[in-house]
Design an enzyme around this catalytic site. Structure first.
Site: not given
Ligand code: CAA
Length: 257
Positions: A65, A108, A111, A131
């Site tokens: 992300a 992300g 993911e 993360e």
């Protein structure tokens, strides 16, 4: 819609989406999500498309992300906008989706790859949920999907240490379905996608729904769901055609009905 952060192409019966923010290693910001959703919906609505491929660059599928976009967020902002909930819409795509992953698939990025139906990886792919190194934890499904896909030990290891795993380890633990050379990654993913798209679309969509159900329910309910879907397939013209073609020793001509 004109896209700025992704490239969208049609290859035969396959919709190809390429993440395209090379300067940010394809970091997933809100614009990428918006464009991915629009492109996916357009392919879903297109009767000529039977399968989707999502890919990135040779250096990065996606490095996570967008850290710079979310850095200054407050708790209440994140809560009120239900930050990251939009990614659930991406997983509602009912047509089969393949992630073709080269380079970094982190946070992300990992993911997003896991939101697709299966992952074909280049041998230079690196997967991870780093993360924890940023003072947070996975927020786009990593703690849940990764654990279901690779088991608790490996998921805990990756989520708690933030380390990366290479393509070979990812294949060994079941995250990746196959590994290919980086220079043929997209070609191989497109080949697999074209193969899927040449089958009956309703059969492929029901098969996807049934496999996904295995992650949502008990074995008894899953088996019942599978059997009901299987029974319903006898209403498909494609079932009659597929079985007749086998008996007559010819290639089937599926009509997606
Ligand atoms: N967000 C925003 N920008 C990112 C980014 C990210 N996730 N990852 C890389 N970039 C940017 C870098 O800031 C850099 O930009 P500038 O040139 O403007 O400085 C550019 O992409 C190139 O990156 P590097 O110079 O760092 O490239 P490198 O080859 O030296 O390192 C890397 C590559 C190891 C992947 C490193 O970029 C990295 O560690 N990235 C962050 C990985 C990460 O922590 N991902 C998780 C994000 S949080 C998340 O995803 C939450 C969630 O659960 C959804």
């Amino acid at each position: 819609m004109a896209y700025e952060t992704i490239l969208v192409e049609t290859r035969g019966k396959v919709g190809l989406i390429t993440l395209n923010r090379p300067k940010a290693l394809n970091a997933l910001n809100s614009q990428v999500l918006k464009e991915l959703l629009a492109a996916t919906r357009a392919f879903e609505a297109d009767d000529g498309i039977g399968c989707l491929v999502v890919t990135g660059s040779e250096k990065a599928f996606a490095a996570g992300a967008d850290i710079k976009e979310m850095q200054a967020k407050s708790y209440v902002e994140a809560y009120l906008e239900d930050f990251f909930a939009g990614w659930e819409d991406f997983t509602r795509c009912r047509k089969p989706m393949i992630a073709a992953v080269a380079g970094y698939a982190l946070g992300g990025g990992c993911e997003l790859a896991m939101m697709c139906d299966f992952i074909i990886a280049a041998d230079n792919a690196k997967f991870g949920q780093p993360e924890i190194t940023l003072g947070v934890m996975p927020g786009m499904g990593g703690s849940q999907r990764l654990t279901r896909f690779v088991g608790k030990a490996k998921a805990m290891d990756l989520v708690l240490t933030g380390r990366m795993m290479d393509a070979a380890e990812a294949e060994r633990c079941g995250l990746v379905s196959r590994i290919v050379a980086p220079e043929v990654l997209v070609e191989e993913a497109l080949k697999a996608a074209q193969k899927i798209a040449d089958f009956s679309l309703p059969a492929a969509m029901m098969a996807k729904e049934a496999v996904n159900r295995a992650y949502e329910t008990t074995l008894a309910e899953g088996l019942r769901f599978e059997r009901r879907l299987f029974h319903s397939m006898f209403a498909l013209e494609d079932q009659k055609e597929g079985m007749a073609a086998f008996a007559e020793k010819r290639k089937p001509n599926f009509v997606n009905r």
